[in-house]
Design a protein around this motif. Sequence first.
Motif, PDB file in Angstrom:
ATOM      1  N   MET A 111       0.807  -1.224   0.000  1.00  0.00           N
ATOM      2  CA  MET A 111       0.000   0.000   0.000  1.00  0.00           C
ATOM      3  C   MET A 111       0.836   1.268   0.000  1.00  0.00           C
ATOM      4  N   LEU A 112       2.113   1.182   0.355  1.00  0.00           N
ATOM      5  CA  LEU A 112       2.915   2.377   0.597  1.00  0.00           C
ATOM      6  C   LEU A 112       2.853   3.401  -0.539  1.00  0.00           C
ATOM      7  N   PRO A 113       3.081   3.019  -1.819  1.00  0.00           N
ATOM      8  CA  PRO A 113       3.018   4.045  -2.878  1.00  0.00           C
ATOM      9  C   PRO A 113       1.639   4.696  -2.978  1.00  0.00           C
ATOM     10  N   LEU A 114       0.582   3.935  -2.712  1.00  0.00           N
ATOM     11  CA  LEU A 114      -0.772   4.483  -2.761  1.00  0.00           C
ATOM     12  C   LEU A 114      -1.003   5.442  -1.598  1.00  0.00           C
ATOM     13  N   THR A 115      -0.486   5.078  -0.426  1.00  0.00           N
ATOM     14  CA  THR A 115      -0.608   5.944   0.737  1.00  0.00           C
ATOM     15  C   THR A 115       0.104   7.271   0.502  1.00  0.00           C
ATOM     16  N   LEU A 116       1.305   7.202  -0.095  1.00  0.00           N
ATOM     17  CA  LEU A 116       2.058   8.423  -0.377  1.00  0.00           C
ATOM     18  C   LEU A 116       1.349   9.307  -1.399  1.00  0.00           C
ATOM     19  N   LYS A 117       0.514   8.703  -2.234  1.00  0.00           N
ATOM     20  CA  LYS A 117      -0.265   9.454  -3.227  1.00  0.00           C
ATOM     21  C   LYS A 117      -1.640   9.850  -2.695  1.00  0.00           C
ATOM     22  N   HIS A 118      -1.870   9.588  -1.406  1.00  0.00           N
ATOM     23  CA  HIS A 118      -3.114   9.967  -0.737  1.00  0.00           C
ATOM     24  C   HIS A 118      -4.346   9.289  -1.338  1.00  0.00           C
ATOM     25  N   VAL A 119      -4.147   8.061  -1.826  1.00  0.00           N
ATOM     26  CA  VAL A 119      -5.287   7.267  -2.282  1.00  0.00           C
ATOM     27  C   VAL A 119      -6.104   6.874  -1.051  1.00  0.00           C
ATOM     28  N   ALA A 124      -6.981   1.810  -1.445  1.00  0.00           N
ATOM     29  CA  ALA A 124      -5.588   1.364  -1.400  1.00  0.00           C
ATOM     30  C   ALA A 124      -5.489  -0.077  -0.908  1.00  0.00           C
ATOM     31  N   GLN A 125      -6.260  -0.429   0.102  1.00  0.00           N
ATOM     32  CA  GLN A 125      -6.251  -1.798   0.614  1.00  0.00           C
ATOM     33  C   GLN A 125      -6.724  -2.787  -0.442  1.00  0.00           C
ATOM     34  N   ALA A 126      -7.768  -2.411  -1.175  1.00  0.00           N
ATOM     35  CA  ALA A 126      -8.308  -3.303  -2.204  1.00  0.00           C
ATOM     36  C   ALA A 126      -7.300  -3.501  -3.330  1.00  0.00           C
ATOM     37  N   ARG A 127      -6.649  -2.411  -3.757  1.00  0.00           N
ATOM     38  CA  ARG A 127      -5.676  -2.515  -4.849  1.00  0.00           C
ATOM     39  C   ARG A 127      -4.444  -3.304  -4.425  1.00  0.00           C
ATOM     40  N   ALA A 128      -3.994  -3.094  -3.177  1.00  0.00           N
ATOM     41  CA  ALA A 128      -2.829  -3.828  -2.677  1.00  0.00           C
ATOM     42  C   ALA A 128      -3.139  -5.312  -2.550  1.00  0.00           C
ATOM     43  N   ALA A 129      -4.337  -5.651  -2.061  1.00  0.00           N
ATOM     44  CA  ALA A 129      -4.735  -7.057  -1.935  1.00  0.00           C
ATOM     45  C   ALA A 129      -4.826  -7.717  -3.303  1.00  0.00           C
ATOM     46  N   GLU A 130      -5.340  -6.975  -4.280  1.00  0.00           N
ATOM     47  CA  GLU A 130      -5.421  -7.504  -5.645  1.00  0.00           C
ATOM     48  C   GLU A 130      -4.036  -7.799  -6.206  1.00  0.00           C
ATOM     49  N   MET A 131      -3.083  -6.904  -5.946  1.00  0.00           N
ATOM     50  CA  MET A 131      -1.744  -7.093  -6.476  1.00  0.00           C
ATOM     51  C   MET A 131      -1.028  -8.243  -5.771  1.00  0.00           C
ATOM     52  N   LEU A 132      -1.238  -8.392  -4.466  1.00  0.00           N
ATOM     53  CA  LEU A 132      -0.647  -9.525  -3.756  1.00  0.00           C
ATOM     54  C   LEU A 132      -1.182 -10.844  -4.304  1.00  0.00           C
ATOM     55  N   ALA A 133      -2.470 -10.869  -4.614  1.00  0.00           N
ATOM     56  CA  ALA A 133      -3.037 -12.076  -5.216  1.00  0.00           C
ATOM     57  C   ALA A 133      -2.422 -12.341  -6.581  1.00  0.00           C
ATOM     58  N   ILE A 158       7.822  -6.742  -5.716  1.00  0.00           N
ATOM     59  CA  ILE A 158       7.316  -6.597  -7.083  1.00  0.00           C
ATOM     60  C   ILE A 158       5.881  -6.084  -7.061  1.00  0.00           C
ATOM     61  N   ALA A 159       5.067  -6.617  -6.145  1.00  0.00           N
ATOM     62  CA  ALA A 159       3.681  -6.148  -6.024  1.00  0.00           C
ATOM     63  C   ALA A 159       3.640  -4.660  -5.692  1.00  0.00           C
ATOM     64  N   ARG A 160       4.518  -4.231  -4.789  1.00  0.00           N
ATOM     65  CA  ARG A 160       4.573  -2.807  -4.423  1.00  0.00           C
ATOM     66  C   ARG A 160       4.965  -1.947  -5.626  1.00  0.00           C
ATOM     67  N   ALA A 161       5.895  -2.432  -6.447  1.00  0.00           N
ATOM     68  CA  ALA A 161       6.330  -1.671  -7.619  1.00  0.00           C
ATOM     69  C   ALA A 161       5.237  -1.595  -8.680  1.00  0.00           C
ATOM     70  N   LEU A 162       4.366  -2.593  -8.723  1.00  0.00           N
ATOM     71  CA  LEU A 162       3.343  -2.658  -9.768  1.00  0.00           C
ATOM     72  C   LEU A 162       1.986  -2.099  -9.337  1.00  0.00           C
ATOM     73  N   VAL A 163       1.831  -1.781  -8.048  1.00  0.00           N
ATOM     74  CA  VAL A 163       0.503  -1.409  -7.562  1.00  0.00           C
ATOM     75  C   VAL A 163      -0.002  -0.110  -8.178  1.00  0.00           C
ATOM     76  N   MET A 164       0.911   0.744  -8.655  1.00  0.00           N
ATOM     77  CA  MET A 164       0.507   1.986  -9.320  1.00  0.00           C
ATOM     78  C   MET A 164       0.277   1.790 -10.821  1.00  0.00           C
ATOM     79  N   ARG A 165       0.344   0.535 -11.274  1.00  0.00           N
ATOM     80  CA  ARG A 165       0.166   0.218 -12.697  1.00  0.00           C
ATOM     81  C   ARG A 165       1.125   1.030 -13.564  1.00  0.00           C
ATOM     82  N   PRO A 166       2.441   0.903 -13.338  1.00  0.00           N
ATOM     83  CA  PRO A 166       3.404   1.726 -14.077  1.00  0.00           C
ATOM     84  C   PRO A 166       3.500   1.316 -15.539  1.00  0.00           C
TER      85      PRO A 166
END
Length: 267
Positions: A111-119, A124-133, A158-166
């Motif tokens: 969730m960290l990058p999403l938290t820093l972007k004030h999502v 943020a929890q839903a997107r992070a859980a989706e990426m972990l899956a 890797i999930a943290r790096a991809l959670v912002m859909r770069p």
Amino acid sequence: MDTAYLSKPSTKPAGGATSLVSVRRVSKQFANGTLAVRDVDLDLGTGEFISLLGPSGCGKSTLLRMIAGLASPSSGTIEWRDGAPDARPDLGFVFQDPTLMPWANALANVMLPLTLKHVPKREAQARAAEMLALVGLKGFENSYPRELSGGMKMRVSIARALVMRPKILLMDEPFAALDEITRHRLNDDLLQLWWKERFTAVFVTHSVFESVYLSQRIVVMAARPGRVMADFSVDAPYPRDDLFRTSADYASLCRLASGRLKEAIGS
């Protein structure tokens, strides 16, 4: 095997892909006088998987960090198709070490990058859980880094790096410290993620076998100072699996890539 698997050096994207990042005559000299990278020209195409292959100390990581904006060129330019530096938020970076927060569980780390972007927290929890899956860690959301294996910690990274859909994912030898079985598994998982998400992937490695298995293009670098010595395509179809790893084509490609690397080291 037909040597058409290797094209002439071009520094251009494979398969006519649109250039996402253009590196032009980039050099990097450190304050102590060390010239780490000299006159690198390179285009990174949209949706490509590219490996930077070379021995330790050849400037691969330095070049990657300059593309990421973590270091500045001493000379030359790095231009993004959508304009720099505004394009760089669409970038993910995976370091050699997972660099996870030890006091936070896997979900909070992703969730960290999403938290820093004030999502908003719920999103943020839903997107992070989706990426972990997506990286195979469903059910480990509440696990802390000390409770995870080396391979699992790298999956979280890797999930943290991809959670912002770069648009582009830069990876600096992320699997180098892992055992061979885990490394092969993560290579497979990374290719599945790339195939699904179709981000541009730039993967630093000193392993010929890993570079051939993963890549559409391999950029071979020589050391002292770091410079591009060869840039060729790996014209093997995807998906790639254990059958490819044990095929005659794979062995031939590895021999050809190894030859290019040997030439670069001897230059």
